[in-house]
Design an enzyme around this catalytic site. Sequence first.
Site, PDB file in Angstrom:
ATOM      1  N   CYS A  16       0.536  -1.137   0.164  1.00  0.00           N
ATOM      2  CA  CYS A  16      -0.109  -0.181  -0.076  1.00  0.00           C
ATOM      3  C   CYS A  16       0.897   1.345  -0.282  1.00  0.00           C
ATOM      4  CB  CYS A  16      -1.129  -0.060   1.338  1.00  0.00           C
ATOM      5  SG  CYS A  16       0.107  -0.404   2.571  1.00  0.00           S
ATOM      6  N   HIS A  69      -1.046   7.206   5.764  1.00  0.00           N
ATOM      7  CA  HIS A  69      -0.785   5.984   5.035  1.00  0.00           C
ATOM      8  C   HIS A  69       0.887   6.311   4.405  1.00  0.00           C
ATOM      9  CE1 HIS A  69       0.420   1.770   5.313  1.00  0.00           C
ATOM     10  NE2 HIS A  69       1.197   2.561   5.587  1.00  0.00           N
TER      11      HIS A  69
END
Length: 453
Positions: free
Chosen positions: A60, A118
């Site tokens: 990710c 993130h």
Amino acid sequence: MSSATPTAGTRPNIVFILADDLGWADLGVYGQTDYATPHLDALAAEGVRFTQAYANSAVCSATRFALMTGRYQYRLRGGLEEPIARTAHLHGLPPEHPTLPSRLVEAGYRTALIGKWHLGSGPRFGPLKSGYQQFFGNYAGVIDYFTHQPRAGVDVAPDLWQGEGEGPPVPVQRSGYYTQVLADEASAWLRRQHAQQPFFLSLHFTAPHWPWVGPEDEAVSRQLTDLYHYDGGSLATYGRMVQSLDAAVGQVLATLQAQGLADNTIVVFTSDNGGERFSKTWPFTGQKTELLEGGLRVPTLLRWPAVLQPQVSHQVTITMDWLPTLLAAAGTTPHPDHPSDGEDILPVLRGERAVHARTLYWRYKANAQRAVREGDHKYLKINDNEFLFNVAVDTRERANLRQREPAVFERLKAQWARWNADLLPITDEVFTHAVTPDVQADRYAPERASRPR
């Protein structure tokens, strides 16, 4: 439909919707038959459905670096992490680096991130430092869908934040299933926009990333002792998670329609990498953390009714293409000091340029994985095993052409080495998720690697 560069009065709004760990065939329009995804299927029918869209990484945060910068993530130290986790306070997205939202702000856009960041933790890193003017969401790679905590079974504060402008985000509380919370926040934000200033909304869901709980599973959620992907779940639960994601996207699309914004709003829907434990990736093999097609090929949709006709596009594309593509749609360009490694794909979608071959590169520390796609050929290395596939006809990557086409094999292998030499090295301290050892050992046993099939 006009293909001219947008003027200040006609520049499109942009809504970029990013799913998390969504598998290639997790949507009905891509082959899912166990449950329905009507809203995303309708989006595909109204716009562009890509058949050869790739993520920049098989995990990710690395892909998110590429999305934000329009460049191979390996140009930044934080982009080496797979994913960024233990060192998020040290190696995030540098605030001084130009980004997709920062370039759009310079072009007069209003920007917001709702959902998952993130890309490094505060106070050093954060969305408000990298081009977003408003933020609501989580910093970490995973949070519980109901408690919104980054860890289960412990007394820890939720990873849920809200901020605007120059000040640091502050912790906030919300109740409810996180996928729905994000849809509600995005819808409310869209209702506050006005026609005088174009906007860029990044809506980055955590769904259908683990923990494996659906919208009716709050009791299950509060009993989890670990958020990690081996704890609980089922195919049925996963289906409900994807259906909730589909409904959330449908809600946002309905808000655009109700606000009279749908016609000149670019809507992109894609995933940060291939599917995980319960995903459907047929006809590909592999999953998240693997450089097989199932770990890299992602469902991707684009709708822009004012400019683009509905179509199925076979153009090879990759995450880092979105920066030059969306900037071009907005009438601007990448920063000259940080040229994009991606490509503006609008000319292909407008019919001004033919579908053409691309050369794309990947690497992944776990199991020493390497990959190159050039045209229909793909070079793949896993540990000491090397392969050459024609992914146009051998979608399951099972017919090793290494001995049949040695010149192609050697050329792609050498190309990867030259590309890799220009990027930051993967050193011992770089963190990476490991591929499941028993699956990997069975799939690519050394004695099988040397035989053509």
